[in-house]
Design a protein around this motif. Structure first.
Motif, mmCIF file in Angstrom:
data_model
loop_
_atom_site.group_PDB
_atom_site.id
_atom_site.type_symbol
_atom_site.label_atom_id
_atom_site.label_comp_id
_atom_site.label_asym_id
_atom_site.label_seq_id
_atom_site.Cartn_x
_atom_site.Cartn_y
_atom_site.Cartn_z
ATOM 1 N N GLU A 1 0.837 -1.210 0.000
ATOM 2 C CA GLU A 1 0.000 0.000 0.000
ATOM 3 C C GLU A 1 0.867 1.254 0.000
ATOM 4 O O GLU A 1 0.590 2.214 -0.734
ATOM 5 N N ASN A 2 1.926 1.254 0.795
ATOM 6 C CA ASN A 2 2.809 2.420 0.845
ATOM 7 C C ASN A 2 3.473 2.674 -0.500
ATOM 8 O O ASN A 2 3.566 3.818 -0.954
ATOM 9 N N VAL A 3 3.942 1.621 -1.136
ATOM 10 C CA VAL A 3 4.581 1.773 -2.436
ATOM 11 C C VAL A 3 3.589 2.313 -3.460
ATOM 12 O O VAL A 3 3.914 3.177 -4.286
ATOM 13 N N ALA A 4 2.351 1.832 -3.393
ATOM 14 C CA ALA A 4 1.324 2.270 -4.342
ATOM 15 C C ALA A 4 0.970 3.743 -4.165
ATOM 16 O O ALA A 4 0.367 4.343 -5.064
ATOM 17 N N ALA A 5 1.336 4.350 -3.040
ATOM 18 C CA ALA A 5 1.056 5.770 -2.832
ATOM 19 C C ALA A 5 1.758 6.638 -3.867
ATOM 20 O O ALA A 5 1.333 7.767 -4.134
ATOM 21 N N THR A 6 2.820 6.130 -4.477
ATOM 22 C CA THR A 6 3.537 6.914 -5.487
ATOM 23 C C THR A 6 2.709 7.114 -6.749
ATOM 24 O O THR A 6 3.047 7.962 -7.576
ATOM 25 N N ASP A 7 1.646 6.353 -6.908
ATOM 26 C CA ASP A 7 0.787 6.500 -8.080
ATOM 27 C C ASP A 7 -0.298 7.554 -7.890
ATOM 28 O O ASP A 7 -1.008 7.901 -8.838
ATOM 29 N N ILE A 8 -0.460 8.039 -6.667
ATOM 30 C CA ILE A 8 -1.507 9.024 -6.393
ATOM 31 C C ILE A 8 -0.989 10.425 -6.720
ATOM 32 O O ILE A 8 0.040 10.850 -6.207
ATOM 33 N N GLU A 9 -1.714 11.106 -7.589
ATOM 34 C CA GLU A 9 -1.369 12.480 -7.946
ATOM 35 C C GLU A 9 -2.440 13.408 -7.394
ATOM 36 O O GLU A 9 -3.597 13.360 -7.805
ATOM 37 N N LEU A 10 -2.049 14.243 -6.468
ATOM 38 C CA LEU A 10 -2.982 15.180 -5.860
ATOM 39 C C LEU A 10 -3.135 16.412 -6.740
ATOM 40 O O LEU A 10 -2.150 16.929 -7.284
ATOM 41 N N SER A 11 -4.357 16.883 -6.857
ATOM 42 C CA SER A 11 -4.579 18.146 -7.544
ATOM 43 C C SER A 11 -4.103 19.288 -6.646
ATOM 44 O O SER A 11 -3.871 19.099 -5.443
ATOM 45 N N HIS A 12 -3.975 20.477 -7.212
ATOM 46 C CA HIS A 12 -3.581 21.629 -6.398
ATOM 47 C C HIS A 12 -4.600 21.861 -5.278
ATOM 48 O O HIS A 12 -4.228 22.200 -4.148
ATOM 49 N N GLU A 13 -5.870 21.653 -5.587
ATOM 50 C CA GLU A 13 -6.915 21.869 -4.600
ATOM 51 C C GLU A 13 -6.837 20.828 -3.477
ATOM 52 O O GLU A 13 -7.011 21.159 -2.299
ATOM 53 N N GLN A 14 -6.585 19.574 -3.857
ATOM 54 C CA GLN A 14 -6.475 18.520 -2.854
ATOM 55 C C GLN A 14 -5.261 18.741 -1.954
ATOM 56 O O GLN A 14 -5.346 18.598 -0.722
ATOM 57 N N PHE A 15 -4.138 19.107 -2.561
ATOM 58 C CA PHE A 15 -2.942 19.385 -1.766
ATOM 59 C C PHE A 15 -3.212 20.531 -0.793
ATOM 60 O O PHE A 15 -2.851 20.459 0.394
ATOM 61 N N ALA A 16 -3.822 21.599 -1.280
ATOM 62 C CA ALA A 16 -4.080 22.763 -0.440
ATOM 63 C C ALA A 16 -5.028 22.423 0.707
ATOM 64 O O ALA A 16 -4.840 22.892 1.837
ATOM 65 N N ALA A 17 -6.037 21.597 0.443
ATOM 66 C CA ALA A 17 -6.976 21.208 1.496
ATOM 67 C C ALA A 17 -6.270 20.406 2.579
ATOM 68 O O ALA A 17 -6.496 20.620 3.777
ATOM 69 N N LEU A 18 -5.424 19.474 2.177
ATOM 70 C CA LEU A 18 -4.664 18.685 3.142
ATOM 71 C C LEU A 18 -3.688 19.572 3.912
ATOM 72 O O LEU A 18 -3.563 19.466 5.136
ATOM 73 N N ASP A 19 -3.019 20.442 3.203
ATOM 74 C CA ASP A 19 -2.031 21.304 3.829
ATOM 75 C C ASP A 19 -2.681 22.200 4.886
ATOM 76 O O ASP A 19 -2.168 22.340 6.000
ATOM 77 N N ALA A 20 -3.837 22.754 4.545
ATOM 78 C CA ALA A 20 -4.537 23.634 5.487
ATOM 79 C C ALA A 20 -5.045 22.850 6.688
ATOM 80 O O ALA A 20 -4.936 23.306 7.834
ATOM 81 N N ALA A 21 -5.576 21.664 6.458
ATOM 82 C CA ALA A 21 -6.102 20.844 7.559
ATOM 83 C C ALA A 21 -4.984 20.412 8.498
ATOM 84 O O ALA A 21 -5.174 20.331 9.715
ATOM 85 N N GLY A 22 -3.826 20.150 7.956
ATOM 86 C CA GLY A 22 -2.711 19.658 8.759
ATOM 87 C C GLY A 22 -2.078 20.708 9.637
ATOM 88 O O GLY A 22 -1.331 20.371 10.562
ATOM 89 N N THR A 23 -2.343 21.971 9.379
ATOM 90 C CA THR A 23 -1.727 23.035 10.180
ATOM 91 C C THR A 23 -2.598 23.456 11.335
ATOM 92 O O THR A 23 -2.222 24.327 12.122
ATOM 93 N N HIS A 24 -3.773 22.882 11.485
ATOM 94 C CA HIS A 24 -4.703 23.267 12.564
ATOM 95 C C HIS A 24 -4.523 22.352 13.780
ATOM 96 O O HIS A 24 -4.040 21.246 13.646
#
Length: 286
Positions: free
Chosen positions: A263-286
């Motif tokens: 599963e960890n290796v397969a994570a390299t196939d996931i491409e986050l959109s700019h919106e998805q990255f930004a949502a995760l980034d914002a959630a992680g800083t709270h």
């Protein structure tokens, strides 16, 4: 859940071009990281499966299982493939299960290095980290001990673990810092400044404990929603965020499960959109 082999997304770490997704070998030991696993053959198979999947960077430490992790790596992979980067760490002891104490006296660092060389079955360690800086010993004395070992040909490259920018700068006054390994994930952002420093300096940043925990890991959270959007899992999304966070990022997720490894290796196939990255980034800083 599909499995995959690693992509060509790579980075030069300690003189070798390796895929950015690596493997952390702490869980090769028993659950308390205090001795051998209950099923050593399984741990050997796990390491070999990692290499089959395209892993070319394996990270361990002399304290993992009191040397057991290094022993298993040798059993599983020796003689080591030329393209394989093995890193290990010294400068810490484990007086009892799940307790680690930094010990940075130069003579002790030398002893630990010699023991790691013996367990790994090599004459030169590809990448050796100072696992923790010992506050009771001058920092440059600790770094200097690793430099001496490098000059003797027992270490090819030197890394630092759990260090701040000032310590990295201080070390770089006397050595080339090949990598920095600090705790870092979507919800543990203490070392954001070190990530930025490494990005600007072109130093590989190797986050340990790279999969987030807490609220973001729970069902219904942002990571769970984006996992559904990307046909992945929250853990894969967390790893994909790390890879997108900085080009110098080299996660070392560890596991005792072959399924989780895949599963960890397969994570390299996931491409986050700019919106998805930004949502995760914002959630992680709270």
């Amino acid at each position: 859940m599909a499995t995959t082999t690693l992509t060509n997304d790579s980075l030069i770490v300690a003189g070798k071009r390796v895929p950015r997704m690596a493997f952390g070998a702490m869980r090769l030991a028993d659950p308390q990281i205090w001795g051998p696993p209950s099923d050593r053959e399984h741990s050997v198979r796990l390491v070999r499966r990692a290499v089959e999947l395209g892993i070319e960077h394996v990270d361990t430490a002399d304290t993992y299982g009191l040397g057991v992790s290094e022993d298993i790596l040798r059993e599983a992979l020796h003689p080591y493939p030329e393209n394989l980067l093995i890193s290990t760490k010294i400068g810490q002891v484990q007086p009892r299960p799940l307790e680690w104490v930094p010990v940075g006296h130069p003579w002790f660092l030398r002893h630990q290095c010699e023991m790691s060389l013996r367990r790994l079955g090599t004459d030169c360690i590809d990448l050796l980290y100072l696992h923790r800086a010992d506050p009771s010993v001058p920092f440059l004395d600790q770094v200097g001990a690793l430099r001496e070992l490098q000059q003797e040909g027992k270490i090819a490259h030197i890394g630092l673990s759990e260090v701040d920018i000032e310590q990295v700068d201080t070390a770089r006054s006397v050595i080339t810092v090949a990598a920095v390994q600090n705790i870092y994930n979507l919800t543990t952002r203490t070392w954001d400044d070190v990530v930025e420093y490494c990005s600007q300096a072109g130093i590989p940043f190797v986050p340990w404990f790279p999969v987030m925990n807490g609220d973001l890991a729970r069902s219904g959270g942002v990571a769970d929603r984006i996992a559904a959007e990307t046909n992945g899992t929250p853990a894969q999304v967390a790893l994909a965020w790390l890879l997108a966070r900085a080009e110098v990022m080299c996660p070392i997720p560890g596991t005792s499960s072959i399924t989780h490894l895949e599963e960890n290796v397969a994570a390299t196939d996931i491409e986050l959109s700019h919106e998805q990255f930004a949502a995760l980034d914002a959630a992680g800083t709270h």
